[in-house]
Design an enzyme around this catalytic site. Structure first.
Site, PDB file in Angstrom:
ATOM      1  N   HIS A 193       0.804  -1.225   0.000  1.00  0.00           N
ATOM      2  CA  HIS A 193       0.000   0.000   0.000  1.00  0.00           C
ATOM      3  C   HIS A 193       0.837   1.276   0.000  1.00  0.00           C
ATOM      4  O   HIS A 193       0.424   2.279  -0.537  1.00  0.00           O
ATOM      5  CB  HIS A 193      -1.033  -0.015   1.129  1.00  0.00           C
ATOM      6  N   GLU A 434      -8.865 -12.111  -8.944  1.00  0.00           N
ATOM      7  CA  GLU A 434      -7.550 -12.018  -8.304  1.00  0.00           C
ATOM      8  C   GLU A 434      -7.245 -13.227  -7.438  1.00  0.00           C
ATOM      9  O   GLU A 434      -6.318 -13.213  -6.641  1.00  0.00           O
ATOM     10  CB  GLU A 434      -7.411 -10.704  -7.520  1.00  0.00           C
ATOM     11  N   ASP A 458      -2.751  -9.341  -6.629  1.00  0.00           N
ATOM     12  CA  ASP A 458      -3.193 -10.447  -5.786  1.00  0.00           C
ATOM     13  C   ASP A 458      -3.167 -11.780  -6.522  1.00  0.00           C
ATOM     14  O   ASP A 458      -2.885 -12.811  -5.925  1.00  0.00           O
ATOM     15  CB  ASP A 458      -4.598 -10.168  -5.235  1.00  0.00           C
ATOM     16  N   CYS A 505      -6.175  -4.489 -14.153  1.00  0.00           N
ATOM     17  CA  CYS A 505      -5.939  -3.246 -13.414  1.00  0.00           C
ATOM     18  C   CYS A 505      -4.809  -3.370 -12.410  1.00  0.00           C
ATOM     19  O   CYS A 505      -4.523  -2.428 -11.680  1.00  0.00           O
ATOM     20  CB  CYS A 505      -7.219  -2.779 -12.727  1.00  0.00           C
TER      21      CYS A 505
HETATM   22  C1  PEP Z   1      -4.683  -6.248  -7.555  1.00  0.00           C
HETATM   23  O1  PEP Z   1      -4.754  -7.079  -6.649  1.00  0.00           O
HETATM   24  O2  PEP Z   1      -3.996  -6.423  -8.591  1.00  0.00           O
HETATM   25  C2  PEP Z   1      -5.403  -4.976  -7.475  1.00  0.00           C
HETATM   26  C3  PEP Z   1      -5.520  -4.177  -8.512  1.00  0.00           C
HETATM   27  O3  PEP Z   1      -5.914  -4.637  -6.289  1.00  0.00           O
HETATM   28  P1  PEP Z   1      -5.032  -4.163  -5.052  1.00  0.00           P
HETATM   29  O4  PEP Z   1      -3.638  -3.864  -5.515  1.00  0.00           O
HETATM   30  O5  PEP Z   1      -5.724  -2.966  -4.521  1.00  0.00           O
HETATM   31  O6  PEP Z   1      -5.099  -5.340  -4.127  1.00  0.00           O
HETATM   32 MG    MG Z   2      -6.188  -6.889  -5.050  1.00  0.00          MG
END
Ligand code: PEP
Ligand code: MG
Length: 602
Positions: A193, A434, A458, A505
């Site tokens: 994060h 994911e 993920d 994404c």
């Molecule tokens: C992912 O898991 O690729 C995603 C886009 O969500 P996050 O990075 O917020 O877990």
């Molecule tokens: Mg994710």
């Protein structure tokens, strides 16, 4: 002497400035006992430290209120009331009267309170755990006379490099964006994060520096090279001059790429690739809307919760979502429901878990807390009157979860109708792909959902059983592993067979080499960091889809991630070389892991 620390590139850019070291962690507290005749003195020390903490917290609260707003500032009211709490002070005093030094007594009581609050069945009590931790750090550092740890105590324009072990939500709201120009942390990886947040804020960042905070002191000069994941401490004049030159070149390259930002996103062989942006903070929506993105492919709503004392209410969420929608109208905006838990900025309101990534997070938490979830669903349906809003559910492993979420959506729409509030209840409901479970049941999910968006951060983690936030495992976190490529392909094929949109994404989409692979796998929609839109668009306009398809067909068969990367790189470089001058600026982006020359000493 110069020292080069290698970390993980988290957010591109170069900053040369003074280090602002922040040790936001519970200090070691020596087990000191005190003789009976000094007990009163210890008690007085306790009250003085708590009172001083209150004074500092009031200052912090006022500054945060000015910079961030009243909701963000409210968390400090909570911390002030903890410092002032008569029961808390009484419990510490009792231990002091039993012979413990003030700091030891305070440490023991806070530890006990944190554990008690964390086990509570009351969500509000659990939300206080991180506040207790912050108070523990602040008061102990006063009692132990440790250097000032106030993260916002920096003059504007300091151009400082904030270096800390990890960037917690409460630190995030405190730091002044006009004083801090770059971030470097011991913990974290490219998909944790801190990295996502740094990219959202457009701050150059290096993470995963392991023990960097042990090697430096505040005030020393440093260079952050967020593009290559480097921190250079105490650089020589020669090195500084070289980095000034590099910073200038990076800026020029970014400017040059801007000419592709508004161009059509079509490959040389005429295939259209929709490019959308990942937008995490409503504040950045207006800037992101000028990046050349055709809408938002992922808005991570958990960032609305960062460092807050309470969850944002329906009106506040409505305003936030509406802002993003208005900025991007008439393009679609995909808003993901809360993905709280794991490494995602818990407010402190969540139980401590042995395996948070396999824990009570994302859609699981939302379905178990329907009242909390429906506040978000109502805000989304209200905001949808301002544009093309689509709802996306995170961490889906089964069709049941989609059905339950849809039932709550219907219920929430009924509540809005009863209140006679303008809203739209016909919103497309899509899912993040994911987990391997979601890929393997993609055919069933496709029957009940409007779109898929592949979250590769993920998906890699859960497929390879590699913790995305663990710095020891960075080299093993390989998005080009054939297992991951095959899962992406399967998702794309199932989505296409069912006639629904499939996009990617995860961070993978923002890197030109990976984007080339994704197009080769059949993906026609990418959602990338706003800063990467121009570069990825330039790549798309320089490559042929057929070349990517051929390259990926081979990469799927080579057996290892390294071999797949080598092969894709060769193919992409060959493709770009064919592009001649048009490919300038992209060649450098394909290989970003270039270490600079060994650092000179002086
Ligand atoms: C992912 O898991 O690729 C995603 C886009 O969500 P996050 O990075 O917020 O877990
Ligand atoms: Mg994710």
């Amino acid at each position: 002497m110069s020292l080069l620390v290698t970390g993980v590139p988290a957010s591109p850019g170069i900053v040369i400035g003074p280090v602002h070291l922040l040790r936001w962690e519970v200090p070691e507290v020596p087990a000191r006992t005190v003789p009976a005749d000094t007990v009163d003195h210890e008690v007085a020390r306790l009250h003085a430290a708590c009172d001083q903490a209150v004074v500092r917290l009031r200052k912090v609260r006022d500054r945060v209120e000015q910079h961030a707003g009243p909701e963000e500032a409210a968390i400090f009211d909570v911390q002030i009331s903890i410092c002032d709490d008569a029961d808390l002070r009484q419990s510490v005093e009792t231990l002091i009267r039993q012979g413990f030094a003030a700091e030891k007594a305070f440490d023991l009581v806070l530890l006990e309170w944190r554990e008690h609050f964390a086990r509570s069945t009351n969500a509000l009590m659990r939300e206080r755990v991180s506040d207790l931790l912050d108070v523990q750090i602040r008061v102990l550092s006063l009692l132990l006379d440790l250097p000032d740890r106030d993260p916002v105590d920096l003059p504007k324009g300091s151009n400082a490099i904030l270096i800390t072990h990890d960037l917690t939500p409460s630190l995030t709201v405190q730091f002044d964006r006009e004083a801090i120009s770059a971030i470097a942390t011991d913990a974290g990886t490219g998909t944790s994060h801190v990295a996502i947040l740094a990219r959202s804020l457009g701050l150059p960042a290096v993470v995963g520096l392991r023990d960097a905070t042990a090697k430096l002191t505040s005030g020393m000069q440093a260079i952050v090279d967020g593009t290559h994941g480097l921190l250079i401490l105490d650089p020589s004049e020669k090195r500084i001059a070289e980095y000034r030159r590099r910073a200038h070149i990076e800026l020029e390259e970014a400017r040059a790429l801007q000419r592709y930002a508004q161009a059509d996103s079509v490959t040389v062989d005429g295939v259209r690739i929709t490019l959308r942006a990942n937008v995490d903070l409503p504040d950045e929506a207006a800037a992101a809307a000028t990046s050349g993105a055709e809408g938002v492919g992922l808005m991570r709503t958990e960032f609305l919760v960062v460092g807050r004392a309470a969850m944002p209410d329906e009106d506040e969420q409505y305003e936030a979502y509406s802002r993003v929608l208005r900025a991007f109208a008439p393009h679609p905006v995909v808003i993901r429901t809360y993905d709280i838990g794991g490494d995602k900025l818990p407010v402190g309101g969540f139980p401590h878990e042995a395996n948070p990534f396999l824990g009570w997070r994302a859609i699981r938490m939302c379905l178990d807390e329907p009242e909390l979830f429906k506040v978000q669903l109502r805000a989304l349906m209200r905001a949808a009157v301002h544009g093309d809003l689509r709802i996306m559910l995170p961490l889906i492993v089964s069709v049941d979860e989609v059905r339950q979420a849809r039932a709550l959506l219907v219920e929430a729409a009924g509540e809005l109708r009863a209140r006679d509030v303008p809203h739209r209840s016909d919103l497309p409901l899509g899912v993040m792909i994911e987990t391997p479970a979601a890929v393997i049941t993609a055919d069933a999910l496709a029957k009940e959902t409007a779109f898929f968006s592949i979250g590769t951060n993920d998906l890699v983690q859960y497929t390879l059983a590699v913790d995305r936030g663990n710095i020891q495992l960075v080299k093993r976190f390989t998005a080009l592993h054939p297992a991951v490529l095959r899962l992406i392909k399967r998702t794309q094929d199932e989505g296409a067979a069912a006639g629904i949109e499939v996009s990617v994404c995860g961070e993978m989409a923002s890197q030109p080499l990976m984007a080339f692979a994704l197009v080769g796998l059949g993906v026609r929609q990418l959602s990338v960091a706003p800063r990467s839109v121009a570069a990825v668009k330039h790549l798309i306009r320089t490559m042929r889809t057929s070349a990517a398809t051929d390259a990926v067909a081979m990469a799927l068969e080579v057996g290892t991630a390294d071999a797949a990367e080598k092969l894709l790189k060769e193919r992409l470089l060959a493709e770009l070389q064919q592009g001649g001058e048009a490919a300038d600026g992209l060649l450098a982006l394909v290989d970003t892991h270039i270490l600079p020359d060994p650092v000179d000493t002086h």
